[in-house]
Design a protein around this motif. Structure first.
Motif, short mmCIF file in Angstrom:
data_model
loop_
_atom_site.label_atom_id
_atom_site.label_comp_id
_atom_site.label_asym_id
_atom_site.label_seq_id
_atom_site.Cartn_x
_atom_site.Cartn_y
_atom_site.Cartn_z
N UNK A 1 0.85 -1.20 0.00
CA UNK A 1 0.00 0.00 0.00
C UNK A 1 0.88 1.24 0.00
N UNK A 2 1.89 1.27 0.86
CA UNK A 2 2.78 2.43 0.94
C UNK A 2 3.49 2.66 -0.40
N UNK A 3 3.94 1.58 -1.06
CA UNK A 3 4.65 1.73 -2.33
C UNK A 3 3.73 2.28 -3.42
N UNK A 4 2.54 1.71 -3.56
CA UNK A 4 1.61 2.19 -4.59
C UNK A 4 1.18 3.63 -4.30
N UNK A 5 1.04 3.98 -3.03
CA UNK A 5 0.64 5.33 -2.66
C UNK A 5 1.80 6.32 -2.85
N UNK A 6 2.95 6.03 -2.25
CA UNK A 6 4.05 6.98 -2.22
C UNK A 6 4.86 7.04 -3.51
N UNK B 1 10.97 9.93 -15.58
CA UNK B 1 11.87 10.82 -14.82
C UNK B 1 11.51 10.82 -13.34
N UNK B 2 10.22 10.82 -13.03
CA UNK B 2 9.79 10.84 -11.62
C UNK B 2 10.25 9.58 -10.89
N UNK B 3 10.04 8.42 -11.51
CA UNK B 3 10.44 7.17 -10.87
C UNK B 3 11.96 7.04 -10.79
N UNK B 4 12.67 7.54 -11.80
CA UNK B 4 14.14 7.55 -11.76
C UNK B 4 14.62 8.41 -10.59
N UNK B 5 14.00 9.59 -10.42
CA UNK B 5 14.39 10.51 -9.35
C UNK B 5 14.13 9.90 -7.97
N UNK B 6 13.13 9.03 -7.87
CA UNK B 6 12.84 8.37 -6.59
C UNK B 6 13.77 7.19 -6.34
#
Length: 170
Positions: free
Chosen positions: A54-59, A131-136
C-alpha cells in the motif's frame, strides 16, 4: 456445357448460402462498447505484506487508498483498494497464498507460469513518469524504449514483492 452450367449453379448456391449465413450470424459489437466511454484498468495482486505494498503504490505511484480493511466473509483476509483516476488496484493479503518460488519451484519469473504475469498502465506523459520514478531511485526492470514498429514507448518497474508493472505512453 453441362460442366460449365453445373459450376455456375454451384457458385450461385455458394454465394446465396454465404449471404444467408452472414445474415443469420450478426457480428457482435466490439468489446470496448461494453466498457463505457472512460474505462480504466483493474489489477488485483496477492501480496505477502499489505502495508508495504500500500505504501509503495501510494508513495511511489501516487495511488490513493479508496478503502482498506478485512474481508467481511473472512477476517483472515486483509485488503486495500487503491485508485488513481480511473485505474483501480486491489491488494489482497491472503493467509493461504504462497510465494511463486514455493508454489512453482524451479521457476525464475512469473512469465514461466501460464496466466497473467504482469500488469501495467497507459500514462499521459511517459517521459515525466519515467523521470519521476528515476528521481525516486526506483529499480527498473527495463529502461524507457520503443520496440521496432511499436506504437508506444514503455518501461518497466518491479514493486517491492517483484511484480512487474509496465508503463506505456507515446
Amino acid at each position: 456445357m453441362t460442366t460449365a452450367r453445373n459450376l455456375l449453379l454451384l457458385i450461385s448456391a455458394l454465394v446465396l448460402a454465404s449471404g444467408s449465413l452472414a445474415q443469420a450470424s450478426p457480428v457482435p459489437p466490439p468489446a470496448e462498447s461494453l466498457l463505457g466511454s472512460a474505462p480504466g484498468p483493474f489489477v488485483a495482486l496477492s501480496v505477502a505484506d499489505l502495508d508495504r505494498e500500500v505504501a509503495w503504490f501510494r508513495d511511489v505511484l501516487g495511488f490513493s487508498v479508496h478503502s482498506q480493511g478485512v474481508a467481511p466473509n473472512n477476517e483472515k483476509i486483509r485488503f486495500a483498494l487503491l485508485q488513481q483516476d480511473s485505474a483501480l488496484v486491489e491488494l489482497l493479503q491472503l493467509p493461504d497464498a504462497k510465494p511463486r518460488a514455493e508454489a512453482a519451484p524451479g521457476t525464475t519469473g512469473a512469465h514461466q507460469i501460464q496466466g497473467f504475469f504482469k500488469s501495467g498502465f497507459v500514462v499521459k506523459d511517459i517521459d515525466a513518469a519515467y523521470k519521476r520514478l528515476k528521481a525516486l531511485g526506483i529499480s527498473f526492470a527495463y529502461d524507457l524504449g520503443q520496440p521496432p514498429n511499436g506504437p508506444y514507448r514503455s518501461f518497466g518497474v518491479r514493486d517491492p514483492e517483484g511484480n512487474l508493472l509496465q508503463f506505456f505512453g507515446r
